[in-house]
Design an enzyme around this catalytic site. Structure first.
Site, mmCIF file in Angstrom:
data_model
loop_
_atom_site.group_PDB
_atom_site.id
_atom_site.type_symbol
_atom_site.label_atom_id
_atom_site.label_comp_id
_atom_site.label_asym_id
_atom_site.label_seq_id
_atom_site.Cartn_x
_atom_site.Cartn_y
_atom_site.Cartn_z
ATOM 1 C CG ASP A 1 -4.294 -30.594 13.861
ATOM 2 O OD1 ASP A 1 -3.912 -29.215 14.341
ATOM 3 O OD2 ASP A 1 -5.099 -30.995 13.539
ATOM 4 C CE LYS B 1 -9.890 -36.859 8.792
ATOM 5 N NZ LYS B 1 -9.127 -36.152 9.089
ATOM 6 C CB VAL C 1 -14.108 -39.083 9.573
ATOM 7 C CG1 VAL C 1 -13.206 -40.511 10.492
ATOM 8 C CG2 VAL C 1 -13.199 -37.790 9.465
ATOM 9 C CG MET D 1 -6.616 -31.790 7.326
ATOM 10 S SD MET D 1 -5.915 -30.646 6.831
ATOM 11 C CE MET D 1 -5.545 -32.341 5.404
ATOM 12 N N GLY D 2 -11.486 -32.423 6.223
ATOM 13 C CA GLY D 2 -12.353 -33.117 6.093
ATOM 14 C C GLY D 2 -13.498 -33.913 7.081
#
Length: 528
Positions: A112, A18, A4, A1-2
């Protein structure tokens, strides 16, 4: 997702910030769902759920911030130390199930749940990132065949596109328990998509659980049932596991896990003590609009704000400054915490200082081609190319390992290593944080030492732009003897030959690298 980062609020709370991946940031429907799901997650409160403090789905770059837990992600612990004792696994399952009770009671499904989203801390397991994966369901990425979640830890209904209920998280928790106890995945050692296919077909071919401990096997049989209705609820699972242990969902981690967690806590304390209490260095400045990299990141005020007074733990201090744009006020030189392989994206581009991306200190005049000498006076081992002009050869360079709270930046034009660099440094080709090495320009391994071979490698076979520390420490992505080539931000061709890789000797800390840098000018006709 990205990606952090560890950072702090103006009130000096450590937080995990994030930054969402650019392909999600460019999707309006994702932004809408992201705001909806994070808004719901902000209202979830329960046992060891890492709270969402604030978020912004409307700004140029979506972000969210959560409280920071000084612990170890379960996947890191398993990689470093191997499987956990079965009693510790049962306590872990009980603790995570207790957290899922609160998540599901709020109408949120994690979607998830995986070892990377379970943190081992001194006071028990913590669950992170709940309510985020669902936001990706409506993106073009998913509609065109992308997968939301982590294939090895998905439920059968996720793999087949079925209706997702809280029972999906229970199935994922069963997989986590199996892997944590033995290091063995119930569906075999294959690749992610192979395992996902076997999970989707579990009704026809259930997993063989005979290799798992007797006390754990019934738990796995129930949680990994193909029919969601046959799985226990999180409350039932928690009670069951507590009866099999001493009833304490926290317990105490055995060695060496407990020592590793204590090390993380000490690192956080040192980082907090070393960070200035009344100011911060921004990762970006408000000097005109930031460059676009699939959607620019948040901007940070150029003047250090006055820190707010410390706030009580509940409710958490919001990150949004009073008035003005929704801006995350953070302390810079953030250390990356977690970056899954293939998903990390580090902020890049101009830092707002007004320096052009290609500006560099002047280099000494290059030697005359064929003179047999390098720019630094050393002997030339190979004849110089007729088109590439050698500027210097085999200048020594040492990189890392980075400490908590620091960013190492590597400028191959100079060449120079800054142990206290900054994310987005326009002069750096490489930035190195605790958990990821980021290649800010295309970098490739060259099969030869000539500039032509080096340039061809860059054009045809670049490495991933972000290399997690697990790949640096275990998989050997960068090895002794490798020749790493790139076109620098100054428009030159650089080759970094790795002469040594030195493990740090500390769990989760990536290695240090020594190398030698050779630099050429690039003929005008072959510039990118």
């Amino acid at each position: 997702m990205g990606s952090v980062y560890l950072t702090r609020t103006r009130g000096k709370q450590p937080v995990a910030l994030k930054m969402i991946r650019r392909e999600y940031a460019e999707e309006p429907e994702f932004r809408r769902r992201f705001a909806q799901e994070i808004h719901a997650a902000q209202h979830v409160r329960g046992y060891h759920l890492v709270p969402v403090l604030d978020h912004d789905a409307d700004g140029p770059q979506p972000w969210l911030a959560t409280a920071y837990v000084p612990g170890i992600a379960l996947d890191e612990a398993l990689d470093a130390f191997g499987p956990l004792p079965v009693q510790t696994v049962l306590r872990l399952v009980a603790g995570v199930a207790r957290g899922l009770e609160a998540v599901h009671a709020a109408g949120v499904v994690h979607r998830d749940l995986k070892p990377g989203n379970v943190m081992l801390a001194a006071d028990g397991p913590w669950v992170i990132d709940f309510g985020i994966a669902r936001a990706a369901d409506s993106t073009r990425l998913t509609r065109s065949g992308g997968v939301v979640g982590t294939p090895q830890f998905m439920s059968p209904e996720q793999g087949t596109g079925g209706h997702i209920t809280p029972a999906s998280d229970v199935f994922s928790l069963g997989l986590i328990a199996a892997v944590a106890a033995t290091g063995l995945h119930p569906y075999g050692p294959g690749g992610a998509l192979t395992i996902a296919t076997q999970i989707a077909n579990t009704a026809e071919r259930p997993p063989d659980l005979s290799a798992y401990p007797d006390v754990l096997r019934p738990v796995l049989e129930r949680t990994l049932a193909a029919d969601p209705a046959a799985r226990p609820t999180p409350g039932e699972l928690r009670s069951w596991c507590e009866r099999l242990t001493d009833g304490d969902p926290a317990g105490r981690l055995p060695e060496p896990w407990a020592t590793a967690v204590a090390d993380r806590e000490r690192e956080l304390g040192r980082w907090s003590a070393e960070t200035p209490a009344d100011g911060y260095v921004p990762t970006r400045l408000d000097a005109g609009p930031p460059p676009r990299v699939g959607g620019p990141g948040p901007t940070f005020p150029s003047a250090a704000p006055t820190p707010t007074s410390p706030q009580p733990a509940a409710p958490p201090t919001p990150l949004r400054p009073p008035g003005g744009k929704r801006t995350a006020a953070v302390i810079a030189a953030a250390a990356a915490l977690t970056a899954a392989a293939g998903t990390a994206w580090i902020l890049t581009g101009q830092d707002g200082s007004g320096a052009a991306a290609g500006s560099k200190p002047a280099l000494s005049s290059p030697p005359t081609p064929g003179s047999g000498a390098t720019a630094d006076g050393g002997a030339q081992d190979e004849p110089a190319s007729a088109s590439y002009k050698l500027l210097f050869k085999d200048r020594p360079l040492q990189i890392g390992p980075p400490a908590m709270g620091s960013v190492i930046s590597v400028d191959l034009d100079t060449p120079q290593v800054s142990p206290r660099g900054r994310i987005g440094d326009p002069s750096a080709e490489i930035t190195y944080l605790v958990n990821v090495m980021t290649l800010r320009s295309p970098v490739a391994k060259s099969p030869g030492s000539s500039p032509e071979a080096c340039r061809q490698a860059v054009a045809s076979a670049p490495l991933p732009t972000a290399i997690p520390s697990t790949e640096l420490t275990k998989d050997g992505t960068v090895n002794e003897g490798d020749r790493l080539c790139t076109v620098t931000s100054g428009g030159r061709l650089a080759m970094l030959r790795i002469t040594g890789v030195t493990p740090s000797g500390v769990a989760f800390q990536p290695p240090a690298f020594t190398g030698e840098v050779t630099l050429w000018t690039i003929p005008a006709g072959s510039r990118p």
